[in-house]
Design a protein around this motif. Structure first.
Motif, short mmCIF file in Angstrom:
data_model
loop_
_atom_site.label_atom_id
_atom_site.label_comp_id
_atom_site.label_asym_id
_atom_site.label_seq_id
_atom_site.Cartn_x
_atom_site.Cartn_y
_atom_site.Cartn_z
N GLY A 18 0.85 -1.20 0.08
CA GLY A 18 0.10 -0.07 -0.03
C GLY A 18 0.78 1.26 -0.09
O GLY A 18 0.48 2.16 -0.58
N VAL A 19 1.75 1.51 0.73
CA VAL A 19 2.85 2.41 0.94
C VAL A 19 3.53 2.48 -0.41
O VAL A 19 3.59 3.48 -1.07
N GLY A 20 3.92 1.72 -1.26
CA GLY A 20 4.61 1.77 -2.43
C GLY A 20 3.64 2.07 -3.32
O GLY A 20 4.01 3.17 -4.20
N VAL A 21 2.35 1.61 -3.50
CA VAL A 21 1.42 2.32 -4.57
C VAL A 21 1.18 3.80 -4.19
O VAL A 21 1.25 4.61 -5.12
N VAL A 22 1.04 4.20 -2.96
CA VAL A 22 0.79 5.47 -2.74
C VAL A 22 2.05 6.46 -3.08
O VAL A 22 1.88 7.35 -3.76
N GLY A 23 3.13 5.76 -2.76
CA GLY A 23 4.38 6.44 -3.10
C GLY A 23 4.62 6.73 -4.71
O GLY A 23 4.86 7.69 -5.14
N ILE A 24 4.30 5.76 -5.57
CA ILE A 24 4.24 5.69 -6.90
C ILE A 24 3.35 6.74 -7.41
O ILE A 24 3.62 7.70 -8.22
N LEU A 35 8.76 18.23 -13.24
CA LEU A 35 9.81 16.98 -13.52
C LEU A 35 11.08 17.23 -12.78
O LEU A 35 11.41 16.32 -11.99
N GLY A 36 11.54 18.65 -12.43
CA GLY A 36 12.65 18.58 -11.70
C GLY A 36 12.47 18.35 -10.16
O GLY A 36 13.35 17.69 -9.43
N LYS A 37 11.29 18.72 -9.71
CA LYS A 37 11.15 18.47 -8.20
C LYS A 37 10.85 17.08 -8.13
O LYS A 37 11.24 16.32 -7.00
N ALA A 38 10.18 16.43 -9.05
CA ALA A 38 9.84 15.07 -8.86
C ALA A 38 11.31 14.01 -8.79
O ALA A 38 11.36 13.20 -8.16
N ASP A 39 12.15 14.40 -9.71
CA ASP A 39 13.54 13.83 -9.59
C ASP A 39 14.08 14.11 -8.32
O ASP A 39 14.84 13.07 -7.82
N GLN A 40 13.98 15.10 -7.75
CA GLN A 40 14.72 15.42 -6.27
C GLN A 40 14.06 14.66 -5.39
O GLN A 40 14.70 13.98 -4.43
N LEU A 41 12.77 14.54 -5.37
CA LEU A 41 12.01 13.85 -4.37
C LEU A 41 12.28 12.48 -4.47
O LEU A 41 12.39 11.51 -3.51
N GLY A 46 13.98 7.47 -2.64
CA GLY A 46 15.05 6.08 -2.77
C GLY A 46 16.09 5.88 -1.59
O GLY A 46 16.10 5.03 -1.41
N ALA A 47 16.70 7.15 -1.21
CA ALA A 47 17.68 6.86 -0.17
C ALA A 47 17.10 6.56 1.32
O ALA A 47 17.56 5.70 1.87
N VAL A 48 15.92 7.15 1.55
CA VAL A 48 15.33 6.63 2.79
C VAL A 48 14.79 4.98 2.66
O VAL A 48 15.12 4.21 3.60
N LEU A 49 14.39 4.80 1.57
CA LEU A 49 13.80 3.36 1.56
C LEU A 49 14.97 2.59 1.60
O LEU A 49 14.98 1.22 1.97
N ALA A 50 16.21 2.89 0.79
CA ALA A 50 17.18 2.01 0.82
C ALA A 50 17.81 1.94 2.20
O ALA A 50 18.32 0.74 2.88
#
Length: 141
Positions: A18-24, A35-41, A46-50
């Motif tokens: 569920g968290v993955g679907v909401v995040g996507i 698009l630039g803000k989406a790249d930064q986000l 990605g770093a937090v999930l890793a």
């Protein structure tokens, strides 16, 4: 207890999905807007999930101290009597013939009662196994 653990695992799995679907969905919405803000986000998420994945994998590997099942004691394997054979596991082939064998020494004291799971062969040319027996011949061939 196994059902309770299975239920928790299923709940964690569905929560993560569920968290993955909401995040996507959130990343797609931000990408459409900027698009630039989406790249930064995406980089930060990605770093937090890793880091979270690393922590969970370390906890799964090392964090369950004391939950391993105790090792059962090894069975006692004894054989007494002329030509007797006892094995704690499977036996492929046994042929304790009497013509070419020296007699086994007689034990000085009687053997104690075997523990559960133990294998005992007593008496002349007796055979016992804690597993499968493929072939046995207890007489002279």
């Amino acid at each position: 207890m196994a059902t309770q653990t299975h239920g928790r695992s299923k709940a964690v799995l569905w929560s993560g999905a569920g968290v993955g679907v909401v995040g996507i969905g959130a990343l797609v919405a931000v990408a459409v807007a900027d698009l630039g803000k989406a790249d930064q986000l995406a980089s930060v998420v990605g770093a937090v999930l890793a880091a979270a994945g690393l922590g969970l994998s370390l906890w799964a590997q090392f964090g369950r101290g004391g939950s391993a099942a105790p090792t059962p004691p090894a069975p006692v394997v004894t054989a007494s009597g002329t030509g007797s054979v006892a094995a704690g596991g499977s036996i492929g082939s046994v042929a304790p013939g009497g013509s070419g064998m020296a007699p086994a020494p007689t034990p000085a004291t009687p053997a104690p009662a075997p523990a559960p799971g133990s294998v005992t062969a007593s008496g002349d040319r007796s055979v016992a196994a804690g597993g499968d027996i493929g072939s046995v011949s207890t007489g002279d061939a």
